[in-house]
Each structure stands twice: as structure tokens, then as C-alpha cells.
Scaffold this active site. Structure first.
Site, PDB file in Angstrom:
ATOM      1  N   ASP A 166     -48.982 -11.572 -26.558  1.00 45.20           N
ATOM      2  CA  ASP A 166     -48.340 -12.194 -25.394  1.00 45.20           C
ATOM      3  C   ASP A 166     -48.617 -13.693 -25.459  1.00 45.20           C
ATOM      4  OD1 ASP A 166     -47.174 -12.759 -22.962  1.00 45.20           O
ATOM      5  OD2 ASP A 166     -48.852 -12.018 -21.769  1.00 45.20           O
ATOM      6  N   ALA A 191     -40.066 -12.347 -20.260  1.00 44.51           N
ATOM      7  CA  ALA A 191     -40.503 -11.165 -20.998  1.00 44.51           C
ATOM      8  C   ALA A 191     -41.720 -10.516 -20.356  1.00 44.51           C
ATOM      9  CB  ALA A 191     -40.800 -11.543 -22.445  1.00 44.51           C
ATOM     10  N   ASP A 192     -42.602 -11.328 -19.776  1.00 43.22           N
ATOM     11  CA  ASP A 192     -43.809 -10.769 -19.156  1.00 43.22           C
ATOM     12  C   ASP A 192     -43.474  -9.903 -17.947  1.00 43.22           C
ATOM     13  OD1 ASP A 192     -42.920 -13.067 -17.839  1.00 43.22           O
ATOM     14  OD2 ASP A 192     -44.922 -13.713 -17.255  1.00 43.22           O
TER      15      ASP A 192
END
EC number: 2.7.1.33
Length: 247
Positions: free
Chosen positions: A7, A95-96
Site C-alpha cells: 500500500d 484504491a485504499d
């Protein structure tokens, strides 16, 4: 099967290494330059990369030579998911946020879930019945609020987060710094509790999950039963990777 979830944030790279569905190692490295050494050490069969900070196309191609299986660059608009994404503009979706939704759906299949991700921004997102990401809200995080008061005014000082996050924050500040702390911290707690109450009024069987770097500050201050899963985004990335490898 060993997998690695990366991440890439605005200031660092957080990773989680999984053996099957067990997250057995997680940490933070300073930059993407440290990833090749990480791949050499952990030897994952498959890797997933998510970034809110930069395009990962070039580095994914470089890392592929170190990985026997897939190196998947997670793209919310195009990557296959184990849940439905009902966001109207998936190409603008962080995206998180979507990875956290997949993680929540895996923990609570069939249940409505409200995800509170308290980091750089405070994101409150709804997963409907463990099947569909519906979206939610994005607001400034705690440090951003402190910085904004200092940056966009002429005389207000830059106030730091309290060293002890569990310490009470007086409602009435008796000097300027204390008043700023009260406004930022008590205001953010009231805001998030208000969002929780609004969702609970609509959803009878609502699960609340808290993640993000400021989860420790919010946890004792939010009302009702709250599950704290700091690694929710990494777990969601792992589930997305498994879904793509197996399908």
C-alpha cells in the site's frame, strides 16, 4: 500460498505478508526503492500493489522479474473484485477506500458495514450487505485540520496532536492552543459520531469498523460497538489478489 500486499501512500509504503489468509508480517518502509529487498527477503508467490501517490506501471514491470506468479497493480476501475463496485466514478475512487471495503465484506459477509478510515483524510464508507460498495464521505483528517487553521489564518499557531491520544480533550479551551485542540479534536469526534448515528438510523444490523493511523484516538470516543482493524486495507488487497489469482 504466500502473498505480499503493498500500500503505497503519500509518505511511506506499508506492506503485509500473508501465508494463506494469515497476516504474519506487517511494517512500513520509507519508499518503493526498498521493495526489491523486501521481495528478496519474503519470496512471495504473488504480489498486489496499490498506490494513492504515484503510477506504479514502471515498478510493477521491474518487480515481476523477482516474483514467480503475478504482480497485480490494483486499479479500482478495472481490477476484478470479489464485491460489486457501485461508485459512479470508479476511475476517481481511491484504491485504499475500495480495498478497505473488500476487507470489510470478507469479515462481515451479508451485513451492512460502515468503514471509518481515520488517516490523512477521514473516510466513512458504506458496504451494503457485504456485497456492494456504495461510497461514502471524505473529510480532512486531524493533522490536516490543524495545518489548515494555521495556513489559512494570519495569527493562529500550528498545534500538534496530543502526545497521549487517550487523554481527555477539554471542551472549553482556556488559551488559543487549547481552543484549537478542542475545535479540531472534539469537532472531528462529534462529526464521526453524527455520521455513525445517521447510518444506524437507516441500517438496523450495521457493523462499524475503524482503521487508519488515527484509529487509536477515535476508538475510545466513538459510540456503540466498534471493531478496530488497523490492517483492513492490506487485508482487502490480499483478498483482491486471491480473487484474481483464483479466477
Amino acid at each position: 500460498m504466500r502473498t505480499l500486499a503493498l500500500d503505497i501512500g503519500n509518505t511511506a509504503v506499508k506492506y503485509g505478508c500473508f501465508e494463506g489468509d494469515l497476516l504474519f508480517e506487517t511494517a512500513v518502509v520509507d519508499s518503493v526503492a526498498a521493495v526489491p529487498e523486501l521481495l528478496e527477503k519474503l519470496q512471495p508467490a504473488h504480489v498486489i500493489v496499490s498506490s494513492v501517490a504515484e503510477d506504479t506501471t514502471a515498478v510493477v514491470a521491474q518487480w515481476q522479474s523477482q516474483v514467480s506468479g503475478r504482480v497485480l497493480a490494483f486499479q479500482p476501475a478495472t481490477t476484478k473484485l470479489p464485491i460489486e463496485n457501485a461508485y459512479a466514478t470508479p476511475h476517481t475512487l481511491g484504491a485504499d477506500r475500495l480495498a478497505a471495503a473488500v476487507g470489510a465484506a470478507w469479515f462481515w459477509p451479508g451485513h451492512d458495514t460502515l468503514i471509518i478510515d481515520a488517516g490523512t483524510a477521514i473516510k466513512c464508507d458504506w458496504v451494503e450487505q457485504g456485497r456492494t460498495f456504495r461510497g461514502g464521505s471524505i473529510a480532512p483528517g486531524l493533522r490536516m485540520r490543524f495545518e489548515a487553521l494555521h495556513t489559512f489564518t494570519g495569527r493562529l499557531p500550528l498545534v500538534a496532536m496530543p502526545a497521549e491520544t487517550a487523554a481527555p480533550v477539554p471542551l472549553t479551551g482556556d488559551d488559543t492552543q487549547a481552543a484549537i485542540r478542542s475545535g479540531v479534536l472534539n469537532g472531528a469526534v462529534a462529526e464521526v459520531n453524527g455520521i455513525i448515528e445517521a447510518y444506524r438510523a437507516q441500517k438496523q444490523d450495521l457493523q462499524i469498523v475503524l482503521a487508519g493511523g488515527d484509529a487509536g484516538f477515535f476508538q475510545p470516543r466513538l459510540k456503540g460497538r466498534i471493531f478496530v482493524i488497523p490492517e483492513l486495507v492490506l487485508i482487502g488487497l490480499h483478498r483482491i489478489l486471491v480473487h484474481n489469482v483464483e479466477n
